[in-house]
Scaffold this motif. Structure first.
Motif, mmCIF file in Angstrom:
data_model
loop_
_atom_site.group_PDB
_atom_site.id
_atom_site.type_symbol
_atom_site.label_atom_id
_atom_site.label_comp_id
_atom_site.label_asym_id
_atom_site.label_seq_id
_atom_site.Cartn_x
_atom_site.Cartn_y
_atom_site.Cartn_z
ATOM 1 N N TRP A 132 -7.618 0.300 2.611
ATOM 2 C CA TRP A 132 -7.872 0.887 3.926
ATOM 3 C C TRP A 132 -6.622 1.485 4.560
ATOM 4 O O TRP A 132 -6.712 2.166 5.572
ATOM 5 C CB TRP A 132 -8.397 -0.217 4.853
ATOM 6 C CG TRP A 132 -7.594 -1.488 4.680
ATOM 7 C CD1 TRP A 132 -7.931 -2.542 3.881
ATOM 8 C CD2 TRP A 132 -6.308 -1.792 5.227
ATOM 9 N NE1 TRP A 132 -6.930 -3.489 3.894
ATOM 10 C CE2 TRP A 132 -5.924 -3.051 4.722
ATOM 11 C CE3 TRP A 132 -5.444 -1.138 6.101
ATOM 12 C CZ2 TRP A 132 -4.714 -3.667 5.063
ATOM 13 C CZ3 TRP A 132 -4.243 -1.742 6.434
ATOM 14 C CH2 TRP A 132 -3.890 -2.987 5.912
ATOM 15 N N ALA A 158 -12.372 0.211 0.464
ATOM 16 C CA ALA A 158 -12.280 -1.044 1.211
ATOM 17 C C ALA A 158 -13.458 -1.125 2.184
ATOM 18 O O ALA A 158 -13.881 -0.116 2.759
ATOM 19 C CB ALA A 158 -10.963 -1.092 1.963
ATOM 20 N N LEU A 193 -16.568 -5.842 -9.860
ATOM 21 C CA LEU A 193 -16.172 -6.442 -11.140
ATOM 22 C C LEU A 193 -17.289 -6.274 -12.179
ATOM 23 O O LEU A 193 -17.027 -6.062 -13.352
ATOM 24 C CB LEU A 193 -15.818 -7.917 -10.949
ATOM 25 C CG LEU A 193 -14.608 -8.179 -10.028
ATOM 26 C CD1 LEU A 193 -14.344 -9.667 -9.882
ATOM 27 C CD2 LEU A 193 -13.347 -7.475 -10.544
ATOM 28 N N GLY A 208 -3.999 -2.030 -3.935
ATOM 29 C CA GLY A 208 -4.330 -3.142 -3.041
ATOM 30 C C GLY A 208 -3.426 -4.334 -3.291
ATOM 31 O O GLY A 208 -2.287 -4.188 -3.744
ATOM 32 N N ALA A 215 -7.677 -9.587 -10.342
ATOM 33 C CA ALA A 215 -9.114 -9.728 -10.637
ATOM 34 C C ALA A 215 -9.627 -8.493 -11.387
ATOM 35 O O ALA A 215 -10.335 -8.613 -12.394
ATOM 36 C CB ALA A 215 -9.900 -9.915 -9.333
ATOM 37 N N GLU A 230 -1.621 -0.318 -8.468
ATOM 38 C CA GLU A 230 -0.579 -0.004 -7.499
ATOM 39 C C GLU A 230 -0.696 -1.090 -6.425
ATOM 40 O O GLU A 230 -1.600 -1.046 -5.595
ATOM 41 C CB GLU A 230 -0.824 1.412 -6.948
ATOM 42 C CG GLU A 230 0.411 2.044 -6.385
ATOM 43 C CD GLU A 230 0.617 1.648 -4.946
ATOM 44 O OE1 GLU A 230 1.295 0.616 -4.717
ATOM 45 O OE2 GLU A 230 0.122 2.344 -4.079
ATOM 46 N N LEU A 311 -5.667 -9.659 9.366
ATOM 47 C CA LEU A 311 -4.372 -9.223 8.830
ATOM 48 C C LEU A 311 -3.250 -9.572 9.815
ATOM 49 O O LEU A 311 -2.154 -9.986 9.423
ATOM 50 C CB LEU A 311 -4.386 -7.721 8.546
ATOM 51 C CG LEU A 311 -5.370 -7.270 7.453
ATOM 52 C CD1 LEU A 311 -5.611 -5.771 7.530
ATOM 53 C CD2 LEU A 311 -4.867 -7.653 6.059
#
Ligand code: NDP
Length: 456
Positions: A132, A158, A193, A208, A215, A230, A311
């Motif tokens: 995001w 996101a 996934l 992210g 994962a 990244e 956050l």
């Protein structure tokens, strides 16, 4: 069914809600992507280039509209959102103009007089798992080279930026790309996934956190698919005694505060030689104090809020733990209100080795400032994290700067400038900052099959 919400982090207001992409629609879109790939890979590169140019035009012509969406969903100030949209158009132009050259055949002369050539062919449908923080830029940085190379793309954006995800899909549609070339899926991590198990997905690019990266890379590894990661950074910003201190300190403020600190390549650890430490800190603190907080939509706001309340809460815990271990809070450090994304710019000094400010990524407006006795000590601290994305070194002795740059463990070093991405420069990290490169020629070659053709 959990709806995907678009929430304005500045006000906390739910702006829109979206139904997640359902299983039937996922299946149809995957099929469309695969079918479209068959014709898209054969579309002349000059036609692909024209479409990418058109996408850049649409971005420029609707800059204010897209910028508002970015600011609305993740809280960055509108000036920065407009600059982000412009940068996406720049990336489209760059690959539209350079793509053909980057993808051209390479010839090899062999010792026995024979020849071979390398041709770069697209792989198929590539999945992009994106964050995001630069909701347009991160996607265009992936899409411009990847689509230009003849792949099709699927975006899992996101969850807090669904409007941006859909708007990006509309840019490609309006530009005239065939419908299956770029599609957005509104799905969660588990479904993401699962997608990696599908044979129609050939590779994945993720930007992210380390956790998300691990994962996704595990799932793609299990299915023998390429991944590009990244991830985070804790970029050092080294100021040596012979540097232009005023310029370094002013740039340091930008490097730390851009995107309200929520950037992987933000300068996060400011490592300053002791003879210029006080002067640097004085200017740095003063300039940060002058920044104006306000509504992200206001033209004169320098910063607004973080992208989500969780956050802000997480960042505060890192500051608090660092302070409890002995770090000094020179500025800010206040607890954000529960459920609120606002955060005060914070400066920490005297940072202990075992504290979060030393070893973790602080993904927000918190600067960790270190005092060192020498350039060698600066390099040693710079390299003492698990990350290795970018680094900035300030010195008027460029030869020495280049030598020191070679000692830094990172994917990029900027001398007398802050680390910043641009289409022509390969971008990516080492260590826990990830692997692979975006942008530049390296970026477009990440998702191709470089095929060796021996000419017997
Ligand atoms: P995440 O890494 O969790 O999210 C990034 C993307 O990955 C999102 O699309 C997210 O989807 C997806 N994702 C997350 N977990 C998984 C998973 N297990 N499997 C598949 N996809 C997954 O970032 P956060 O938003 O939680 O931010 C947390 C931290 O991540 C930040 O504080 C910062 O340290 C780092 N970060 C780094 C960025 C960078 O530019 N390198 C950008 C953003 C964050 P969803 O939103 O649905 O969870």
């Amino acid at each position: 069914m959990t709806l995907i919400q678009s929430i304005n982090p500045w006000t906390g207001e739910v702006i829109k809600e979206f139904l997640p992409t359902g299983p039937k629609e996922i299946e149809e879109k995957l099929q469309l992507s695969q079918e479209t790939f068959k014709s898209w890979k054969k579309t002349p590169i000059s036609d692909r280039s024209k479409l990418l140019k058109a996408a850049g035009e649409i971005l420029r012509n609707n800059k204010n509209h897209f910028a508002r969406l970015i600011s609305l969903e993740m809280g960055k100030v509108i000036r920065e959102s407009r600059a982000e949209v412009e940068k996406c158009a720049w990336a489209c132009d760059f690959y539209a103009e350079e793509g053909e050259i980057f993808l051209s055949e390479e010839h090899i002369s062999l010792s026995d007089g024979k020849k071979a050539k390398l041709i770069h062919q697209p792989l198929g449908t590539i999945l992009a798992v994106m964050p995001w923080n630069f909701p347009f830029w991160q996607v265009f940085r992936f899409a411009a080279p990847t689509l230009m190379a003849g792949n099709t793309g699927i975006l899992k954006h996101a969850s807090n930026v669904p409007q941006c995800a859909l708007a990006i899909e509309s840019v490609f549609q309006e530009a005239g790309f065939p419908a299956g070339v770029f599609q957005s899926f509104l799905i969660d991590s588990t479904q993401t996934l699962k997608l990696l198990e599908d044979n129609r997905i050939k590779a994945v690019s993720l930007t992210g956190s380390e956790k998300a990266g691990a994962a996704v890379a595990s799932a793609s590894g299990k299915n023998i698919k390429k991944s590009l990661l990244e991830l985070g950074g804790s970029d050092p910003f080294i100021v040596l005694a012979d540097a232009d201190i005023e310029k370094a300190a002013e740039t340091a403020v930008k490097a730390r505060m851009v995107n309200f600190g929520q950037s992987c390549i933000a300068g996060k650890r400011f490592i300053i030689e002791e003879s210029v430490y006080d002067r640097f800190l004085e200017i740095f603190k003063e300039k940060i104090s002058q920044l104006k907080c306000g509504d992200p939509m206001n033209e004169d706001s320098d910063y607004a809020c973080m992208a989500r309340p969780d956050l802000a809460a997480e960042l505060y815990v890192q500051v608090q733990k660092s302070a409890a271990l002995g770090a000094k809070i020179l500025k800010g450090g206040h607890k954000p209100e529960d459920g609120i994304a606002k955060f005060q710019p914070t400066i920490l000094t005297d940072i202990p080795v075992n504290s979060p400010a030393f070893s973790e990524e602080l993904f927000g407006p918190v600067a960790s400032v270190f005092k060192v006795k020498s350039a060698q000590e600066a390099i040693q601290i710079a390299n003492s994290t698990e990350f290795g994305l970018g680094a900035s070194i300030w010195t008027t002795d460029l030869k020495r700067g280049e030598l020191l740059a070679s000692e830094i463990e990172s994917g990029a070093v900027f001398l007398n400038a802050m680390v910043a991405s641009q289409p022509a420069l390969p971008f990516g990290g080492i260590k826990k900052s990830g692997f692979g490169r975006e942008l530049g020629r390296q970026g477009i070659l990440e998702f191709v099959n470089t095929k060796t053709v021996y000419l017997g």
